[in-house]
Design a protein around this motif. Structure first.
Motif, mmCIF file in Angstrom:
data_model
loop_
_atom_site.group_PDB
_atom_site.id
_atom_site.type_symbol
_atom_site.label_atom_id
_atom_site.label_comp_id
_atom_site.label_asym_id
_atom_site.label_seq_id
_atom_site.Cartn_x
_atom_site.Cartn_y
_atom_site.Cartn_z
ATOM 1 N N ALA A 1 -2.457 6.257 1.221
ATOM 2 C CA ALA A 1 -2.181 4.866 0.863
ATOM 3 C C ALA A 1 -1.696 4.089 2.082
ATOM 4 N N ASP A 2 -1.972 2.801 2.094
ATOM 5 C CA ASP A 2 -1.290 1.874 2.990
ATOM 6 C C ASP A 2 0.102 1.703 2.399
ATOM 7 N N TYR A 3 1.167 2.068 3.119
ATOM 8 C CA TYR A 3 2.443 2.383 2.471
ATOM 9 C C TYR A 3 3.634 1.872 3.280
ATOM 10 N N VAL A 4 4.648 1.368 2.567
ATOM 11 C CA VAL A 4 5.924 0.970 3.167
ATOM 12 C C VAL A 4 7.048 1.322 2.205
ATOM 13 N N TYR A 5 8.133 1.889 2.736
ATOM 14 C CA TYR A 5 9.361 2.122 1.967
ATOM 15 C C TYR A 5 10.496 1.554 2.807
ATOM 16 N N THR A 6 11.115 0.473 2.326
ATOM 17 C CA THR A 6 12.175 -0.164 3.111
ATOM 18 C C THR A 6 13.432 0.700 3.092
ATOM 19 N N ARG A 7 14.277 0.489 4.081
ATOM 20 C CA ARG A 7 15.486 1.297 4.215
ATOM 21 C C ARG A 7 16.711 0.409 4.423
ATOM 22 N N ASP A 8 17.880 0.959 4.048
ATOM 23 C CA ASP A 8 19.157 0.328 4.335
ATOM 24 C C ASP A 8 19.235 -1.109 3.819
ATOM 25 N N ALA A 9 19.514 -2.075 4.683
ATOM 26 C CA ALA A 9 19.756 -3.451 4.234
ATOM 27 C C ALA A 9 18.489 -4.307 4.222
ATOM 28 N N ASP A 10 17.329 -3.689 4.139
ATOM 29 C CA ASP A 10 16.077 -4.438 4.117
ATOM 30 C C ASP A 10 15.345 -4.089 2.818
ATOM 31 N N PRO A 11 15.237 -5.001 1.833
ATOM 32 C CA PRO A 11 15.473 -6.436 1.938
ATOM 33 C C PRO A 11 16.914 -6.865 1.656
ATOM 34 N N THR A 12 17.723 -6.026 0.986
ATOM 35 C CA THR A 12 19.106 -6.384 0.710
ATOM 36 C C THR A 12 19.963 -5.134 0.826
ATOM 37 N N THR A 13 21.275 -5.311 0.705
ATOM 38 C CA THR A 13 22.170 -4.159 0.782
ATOM 39 C C THR A 13 22.256 -3.405 -0.544
ATOM 40 N N GLN A 14 21.615 -3.897 -1.601
ATOM 41 C CA GLN A 14 21.695 -3.249 -2.912
ATOM 42 C C GLN A 14 20.325 -2.821 -3.450
ATOM 43 N N HIS A 15 19.283 -2.937 -2.651
ATOM 44 C CA HIS A 15 17.940 -2.615 -3.128
ATOM 45 C C HIS A 15 17.088 -2.012 -2.016
ATOM 46 N N ALA A 16 16.066 -1.276 -2.427
ATOM 47 C CA ALA A 16 14.996 -0.847 -1.540
ATOM 48 C C ALA A 16 13.673 -1.130 -2.240
ATOM 49 N N VAL A 17 12.594 -1.218 -1.468
ATOM 50 C CA VAL A 17 11.277 -1.529 -2.014
ATOM 51 C C VAL A 17 10.256 -0.494 -1.544
ATOM 52 N N ILE A 18 9.478 0.021 -2.486
ATOM 53 C CA ILE A 18 8.296 0.821 -2.185
ATOM 54 C C ILE A 18 7.090 -0.061 -2.469
ATOM 55 N N GLU A 19 6.203 -0.200 -1.492
ATOM 56 C CA GLU A 19 5.007 -1.011 -1.694
ATOM 57 C C GLU A 19 3.815 -0.289 -1.077
ATOM 58 N N LEU A 20 2.687 -0.298 -1.775
ATOM 59 C CA LEU A 20 1.522 0.429 -1.272
ATOM 60 C C LEU A 20 0.244 -0.141 -1.864
ATOM 61 N N SER A 21 -0.870 0.201 -1.225
ATOM 62 C CA SER A 21 -2.176 -0.064 -1.804
ATOM 63 C C SER A 21 -3.061 1.143 -1.537
ATOM 64 N N LEU A 22 -4.058 1.342 -2.398
ATOM 65 C CA LEU A 22 -4.949 2.486 -2.240
ATOM 66 C C LEU A 22 -6.321 2.156 -2.801
ATOM 67 N N ASP A 23 -7.293 2.948 -2.396
ATOM 68 C CA ASP A 23 -8.679 2.755 -2.794
ATOM 69 C C ASP A 23 -8.862 3.148 -4.259
ATOM 70 N N ARG A 24 -9.384 2.229 -5.063
ATOM 71 C CA ARG A 24 -9.595 2.512 -6.488
ATOM 72 C C ARG A 24 -10.574 3.647 -6.727
ATOM 73 N N SER A 25 -11.506 3.875 -5.808
ATOM 74 C CA SER A 25 -12.530 4.894 -6.020
ATOM 75 C C SER A 25 -11.955 6.304 -6.061
ATOM 76 N N ILE A 26 -10.717 6.479 -5.602
ATOM 77 C CA ILE A 26 -10.060 7.788 -5.666
ATOM 78 C C ILE A 26 -10.045 8.324 -7.091
ATOM 79 N N PHE A 27 -9.941 7.431 -8.092
ATOM 80 C CA PHE A 27 -9.818 7.860 -9.476
ATOM 81 C C PHE A 27 -11.163 8.004 -10.182
ATOM 82 N N GLY A 28 -12.250 7.823 -9.454
ATOM 83 C CA GLY A 28 -13.574 8.056 -10.003
ATOM 84 C C GLY A 28 -13.849 7.216 -11.228
ATOM 85 N N ALA A 29 -14.343 7.877 -12.282
ATOM 86 C CA ALA A 29 -14.747 7.188 -13.503
ATOM 87 C C ALA A 29 -13.638 7.126 -14.546
#
Length: 293
Positions: free
Chosen positions: A214-242
Motif C-alpha cells: 500500500a501507499d502508506y503513512v502512519y503519523t507519530r507523536d504530535a502530528d497531527p495533534t498531541t492526542q491523536h495519530a492517523v493511519i492513511e493508505l491506498s491500494l490497488d483494488r485488483s488485489i481482491f479479484g472478483a
C-alpha cells in the motif's frame, strides 16, 4: 481493560460531491472533509471525499470518546479511554484504488504498555450467501513506542509484533519480517488476549502470500495533534479479484476498541461516463463499532 457486555450499530451513508483532486496519502485528513484537534475539538460529523471520479462513494464509521479520558473510559468492547480509542474510519474508492484512513488516540509516544496497534484485516467475500473467499492483512507497524519518533512511518519500514498480557497491556515489541504497508492474502493471525479472542495481528511466521504494498503513512507523536495519530493508505483494488464484498476491521492489539466497515464496496464504482450522468446519489450500507462480551 476488561470486557463488559454492550451493543451498538451505526448505519450511515454518503456519496461525495465532485472535487478537483484525489485523496493524498499524507496523514492529513482534511481532504476527507474531517478535522482532527485536541480536547474534543475533532469534527467527524460531515465527511466528504476528494474523489478522482465524479460521485466517488465514501463509507465511514465514527465515534469519539473524551480526548482526556486516559485509560479510564469504556470504549466497547473493553475499557481504555483515549489511549486506545478508535475514533474514525473512512473508506473511499475510485475505478482503480481503495483509500482508507483511521484516526486513533493510540499514539506511538504514549508508552509501550499502552501502544500496540493491531494490523488491518480485510475479509473478502463472494457468492450469494457472502461466503468468505480470502482474508487479507495489511501490516501496520508502529515500532516500540514510548519515545519520540523520527517523522512519519511509511511503507517499507520494519513491521511490528506485540506481546500482551491477559489484561491487554503490552509487555514487549519485536520487529516483524513483514514490512509496513505490505499486503498479505490468508496469513495466520494472532488473537487479542481478552475473551472471546479475535484476530488483531498478522503472525510473523511467514504464512500467507504477499500480494502488494500500500501507499502508506502512519503519523507519530504530535502530528497531527498531541492526542491523536492517523493511519492513511491506498491500494490497488485488483488485489481482491472478483470479491463482491469487503469487511474491513481495525483495533489496537488488545482489542479494547474496534471499528469496521462492511459492504459490497468493490462493485460500487461505475465507469466515469456513467458517474458523470448519475452525479451524486445515496447508497445504503452497514458500518459499526463492533461490540463483544
Amino acid at each position: 481493560m476488561r470486557s463488559i457486555l454492550a451493543s451498538a450499530l451505526t448505519a450511515l451513508a454518503f456519496c461525495g460531491p465532485t472535487f478537483a483532486g484525489p485523496i493524498t496519502v499524507d496523514g492529513n485528513v482534511s481532504d476527507w472533509g474531517v478535522s482532527v484537534a485536541d480536547n474534543d475539538a475533532s469534527n467527524f460529523s460531515n465527511p466528504a471525499v476528494a474523489g478522482t471520479i465524479l460521485g466517488s462513494t465514501f463509507f465511514f464509521a465514527r465515534e469519539d470518546q473524551p480526548d482526556t479520558a486516559g485509560d479510564a473510559y469504556f470504549l466497547g468492547p473493553n475499557y481504555g479511554g483515549q489511549n486506545y480509542d478508535v475514533e474514525f474510519m473512512g473508506l473511499a474508492f475510485d475505478a482503480t484504488r481503495l483509500y482508507l484512513t483511521i484516526v486513533t488516540g493510540q499514539r506511538p509516544d504514549n508508552g509501550l504498555m499502552r501502544f500496540s496497534p493491531g494490523d488491518i484485516r480485510i475479509v473478502a467475500k463472494t457468492g450469494k450467501n457472502g461466503s468468505v473467499t480470502n482474508v487479507y492483512g495489511i501490516e501496520v507497524g508502529g515500532g516500540a513506542g514510548g519515545a519520540p519518533g523520527a517523522g512519519m512511518l511509511a511503507e517499507g519500514g520494519a513491521g511490528s509484533t506485540y506481546n500482551l498480557n491477559a489484561s491487554g497491556f503490552t509487555l514487549s515489541h519485536a520487529a516483524s519480517a513483514r514490512t509496513v504497508g505490505s499486503i498479505w492474502r490468508d496469513p495466520n493471525w494472532l488473537l487479542d488476549p481478552i475473551a472471546p479472542a479475535t484476530p488483531v495481528q498478522i503472525a510473523d511466521d511467514g504464512s500467507g502470500t504477499a500480494v502488494g504494498v500500500a501507499d502508506y503513512v502512519y503519523t507519530r507523536d504530535a502530528d497531527p495533534t498531541t492526542q491523536h495519530a492517523v493511519i492513511e493508505l491506498s491500494l490497488d483494488r485488483s488485489i481482491f479479484g472478483a470479491a463482491g464484498a469487503l469487511d474491513i476491521y481495525w483495533a489496537p492489539s488488545c482489542g479494547n476498541d474496534v471499528l469496521e466497515i462492511n459492504d459490497d464496496l468493490p462493485t460500487r464504482v461505475s465507469e466515469p461516463a456513467t458517474l458523470a450522468v448519475l452525479g451524486i446519489g445515496l447508497l445504503g450500507f452497514r458500518v459499526g463499532r463492533r461490540r463483544r462480551s
